[in-house]
Scaffold this motif. Sequence first.
Motif, PDB file in Angstrom:
ATOM      1  N   UNK A  55      16.662 -18.138 -12.233  1.00 22.66           N
ATOM      2  CA  UNK A  55      16.965 -18.277 -13.662  1.00 22.66           C
ATOM      3  C   UNK A  55      18.109 -17.376 -14.051  1.00 22.66           C
ATOM      4  N   UNK A  56      18.840 -17.741 -15.043  1.00 26.95           N
ATOM      5  CA  UNK A  56      19.970 -16.893 -15.471  1.00 26.95           C
ATOM      6  C   UNK A  56      19.485 -15.562 -16.043  1.00 26.95           C
ATOM      7  N   UNK A  57      20.068 -14.434 -15.627  1.00 32.16           N
ATOM      8  CA  UNK A  57      19.710 -13.108 -16.086  1.00 32.16           C
ATOM      9  C   UNK A  57      20.442 -12.785 -17.384  1.00 32.16           C
ATOM     10  N   UNK A  58      19.746 -12.124 -18.378  1.00 30.79           N
ATOM     11  CA  UNK A  58      20.442 -11.763 -19.628  1.00 30.79           C
ATOM     12  C   UNK A  58      21.471 -10.679 -19.378  1.00 30.79           C
ATOM     13  N   UNK A  59      22.470 -10.703 -20.181  1.00 31.43           N
ATOM     14  CA  UNK A  59      23.525  -9.712 -20.031  1.00 31.43           C
ATOM     15  C   UNK A  59      23.053  -8.346 -20.518  1.00 31.43           C
ATOM     16  N   UNK A  60      23.860  -7.309 -20.217  1.00 32.51           N
ATOM     17  CA  UNK A  60      23.519  -5.947 -20.631  1.00 32.51           C
ATOM     18  C   UNK A  60      23.534  -5.817 -22.140  1.00 32.51           C
ATOM     19  N   UNK A  61      24.385  -6.529 -22.834  1.00 33.76           N
ATOM     20  CA  UNK A  61      24.438  -6.450 -24.288  1.00 33.76           C
ATOM     21  C   UNK A  61      23.168  -7.044 -24.904  1.00 33.76           C
ATOM     22  N   UNK A  62      22.684  -8.148 -24.310  1.00 34.06           N
ATOM     23  CA  UNK A  62      21.462  -8.758 -24.845  1.00 34.06           C
ATOM     24  C   UNK A  62      20.248  -7.844 -24.629  1.00 34.06           C
ATOM     25  N   UNK A  63      20.203  -7.160 -23.473  1.00 34.95           N
ATOM     26  CA  UNK A  63      19.075  -6.252 -23.218  1.00 34.95           C
ATOM     27  C   UNK A  63      19.086  -5.070 -24.169  1.00 34.95           C
ATOM     28  N   UNK A  64      20.236  -4.507 -24.430  1.00 33.70           N
ATOM     29  CA  UNK A  64      20.314  -3.372 -25.345  1.00 33.70           C
ATOM     30  C   UNK A  64      19.953  -3.782 -26.770  1.00 33.70           C
ATOM     31  N   UNK A  65      20.362  -5.003 -27.172  1.00 34.97           N
ATOM     32  CA  UNK A  65      20.026  -5.471 -28.516  1.00 34.97           C
ATOM     33  C   UNK A  65      18.521  -5.686 -28.648  1.00 34.97           C
ATOM     34  N   UNK A  66      17.877  -6.199 -27.585  1.00 36.97           N
ATOM     35  CA  UNK A  66      16.432  -6.413 -27.626  1.00 36.97           C
ATOM     36  C   UNK A  66      15.668  -5.096 -27.735  1.00 36.97           C
ATOM     37  N   UNK A  67      16.097  -4.075 -26.998  1.00 33.30           N
ATOM     38  CA  UNK A  67      15.427  -2.771 -27.071  1.00 33.30           C
ATOM     39  C   UNK A  67      15.595  -2.133 -28.441  1.00 33.30           C
ATOM     40  N   UNK A  68      16.767  -2.322 -29.089  1.00 37.31           N
ATOM     41  CA  UNK A  68      16.969  -1.778 -30.434  1.00 37.31           C
ATOM     42  C   UNK A  68      16.049  -2.467 -31.435  1.00 37.31           C
ATOM     43  N   UNK A 121      13.066  -3.713 -30.823  1.00 40.64           N
ATOM     44  CA  UNK A 121      11.715  -3.205 -30.615  1.00 40.64           C
ATOM     45  C   UNK A 121      11.523  -1.838 -31.257  1.00 40.64           C
ATOM     46  N   UNK A 122      12.515  -0.954 -31.109  1.00 44.44           N
ATOM     47  CA  UNK A 122      12.411   0.371 -31.718  1.00 44.44           C
ATOM     48  C   UNK A 122      12.387   0.283 -33.236  1.00 44.44           C
ATOM     49  N   UNK A 123      13.181  -0.637 -33.801  1.00 40.79           N
ATOM     50  CA  UNK A 123      13.222  -0.789 -35.254  1.00 40.79           C
ATOM     51  C   UNK A 123      11.883  -1.284 -35.790  1.00 40.79           C
ATOM     52  N   UNK A 124      11.250  -2.231 -35.081  1.00 43.91           N
ATOM     53  CA  UNK A 124       9.944  -2.728 -35.505  1.00 43.91           C
ATOM     54  C   UNK A 124       8.870  -1.644 -35.399  1.00 43.91           C
ATOM     55  N   UNK A 125       8.939  -0.814 -34.336  1.00 45.67           N
ATOM     56  CA  UNK A 125       7.960   0.264 -34.185  1.00 45.67           C
ATOM     57  C   UNK A 125       8.038   1.275 -35.309  1.00 45.67           C
ATOM     58  N   UNK A 126       9.283   1.632 -35.744  1.00 42.78           N
ATOM     59  CA  UNK A 126       9.428   2.585 -36.839  1.00 42.78           C
ATOM     60  C   UNK A 126       8.916   2.010 -38.147  1.00 42.78           C
ATOM     61  N   UNK A 127       9.092   0.710 -38.343  1.00 45.23           N
ATOM     62  CA  UNK A 127       8.604   0.071 -39.572  1.00 45.23           C
ATOM     63  C   UNK A 127       7.087   0.088 -39.621  1.00 45.23           C
ATOM     64  N   UNK A 128       6.404  -0.180 -38.491  1.00 43.92           N
ATOM     65  CA  UNK A 128       4.948  -0.129 -38.455  1.00 43.92           C
ATOM     66  C   UNK A 128       4.432   1.274 -38.733  1.00 43.92           C
ATOM     67  N   UNK A 129       5.130   2.284 -38.204  1.00 41.94           N
ATOM     68  CA  UNK A 129       4.703   3.666 -38.416  1.00 41.94           C
ATOM     69  C   UNK A 129       4.804   4.037 -39.891  1.00 41.94           C
TER      70      UNK A 129
END
Length: 306
Positions: free
Chosen positions: A5-18, A20-28
Motif C-alpha cells: 500500500x502507498x505510505x503517507x508522506x512525512x508531512x501527512x504524518x506530522x499533520x496527523x500527530x498535531x 491528535x495533540x490538539x484534540x487531547x488538550x481540548x479534552x483536558x
Amino acid sequence: DSLLPPQPSSEARSKRSKDKRRKGRAKMRISCATTPSLSSSFVASPLFAPNSHSFANVSLAKAPSAVRLRVRCELAAIPVISFSGEKVGDVPLDLKSAPSDTARAVVHRGLVAEQQNQRRGTASTLTRGEVRGGGKKPYPQKKTGGARRGSQRTPLRPGGGVVFGPKPRDWSVKINRKEKRLALSTALASAAAAADALVVEDFGEEFEAGPKTKEFVAAMRRWGLDPKRKAMFLLTEVSDNVLLSCRNIGTIKLLTPRTLNLFDILDSEKLVFTKSAVEYLNSMYGENAEEEGDGEEEEEEIVLAG
C-alpha cells in the motif's frame, strides 16, 4: 513493490500527530472545567460533621476561642466482700472522669508522661573522638595494597567509636496536674463501671499471727480472684505480715495512696480496694475533691484553647 500500500508522506504524518495533540488538550480543558473545586465526599466526611453526613447540616460559624468540656462524675456501686468470701453490702465509688470522646486521649497522655518521666536518660556511648587511642596513622597511605586508614578507632573496626549512639538526655514530659489526676480517676472509674473492681473488708488482723502466703492465696480464691491473673490491691495501711504474705505472688501489685500509679491500674485485670481506700479515692478524686496546691479555688472545668 506494486503490491504494497502507498505510505503517507512525512508531512501527512506530522499533520496527523498535531491533530491528535490538539484534540487531547481540548479534552483536558473540558475535564478540568467540569471538575468541582471541592469533593462532596470530602466535605461530608464525619471528621467535619460528626453528627451528620450531609453538607447542609455543617455549621460554618466561627468557633469560639475557648471550648469548655465539663468533667463528668461516674457513680458506681462496688460490692463489698468479707474475708470469708460473703457479700456484705455495696459501697459507692464516685470519681471524676473525662468525657467519652476524650477519655482515651487523656488516659493515653497520662500514661505516656508517667512512663517517660521514669526514664533516667543515662545511656551514653563514645564517638571516635572520645575513644582512647587512635592518634597514630596505622600504616602508610599508599603502597600497602589495602584500604587507606587514618585511625584505629574508626567505627568500622572493633573497639572504635559508635556512630549516632545514645547520649544522656532528658526524657521528662510536662503534664498538667489536673490532667494527670483526671487520667488516673478516669481509669479507676472505667474499671469500676466494667465490674472489674471489688471491695474487701480490712484483713490486716487476719495475718497478725504471722505471714502465710497459702492463706492469702486461699482468700483470693474466696474473693473470686485467680492467683494466676494480674490484680492490684490498694490499701491505705499495709502491715508487714500482709506484705510478706503476698510478696511471693508475682501477679499481685500491693499499692498505697502514695504509690498509686496509672500503669499498674491499666495493667491489672482486677482492682481490689479496702473500705478506707475507697473513702480516700472519693475524697481525692471525687466531685468534691480539694485540689492540691495553694488555697485558691480552681474551677472544675477543663479549658481547651480552640
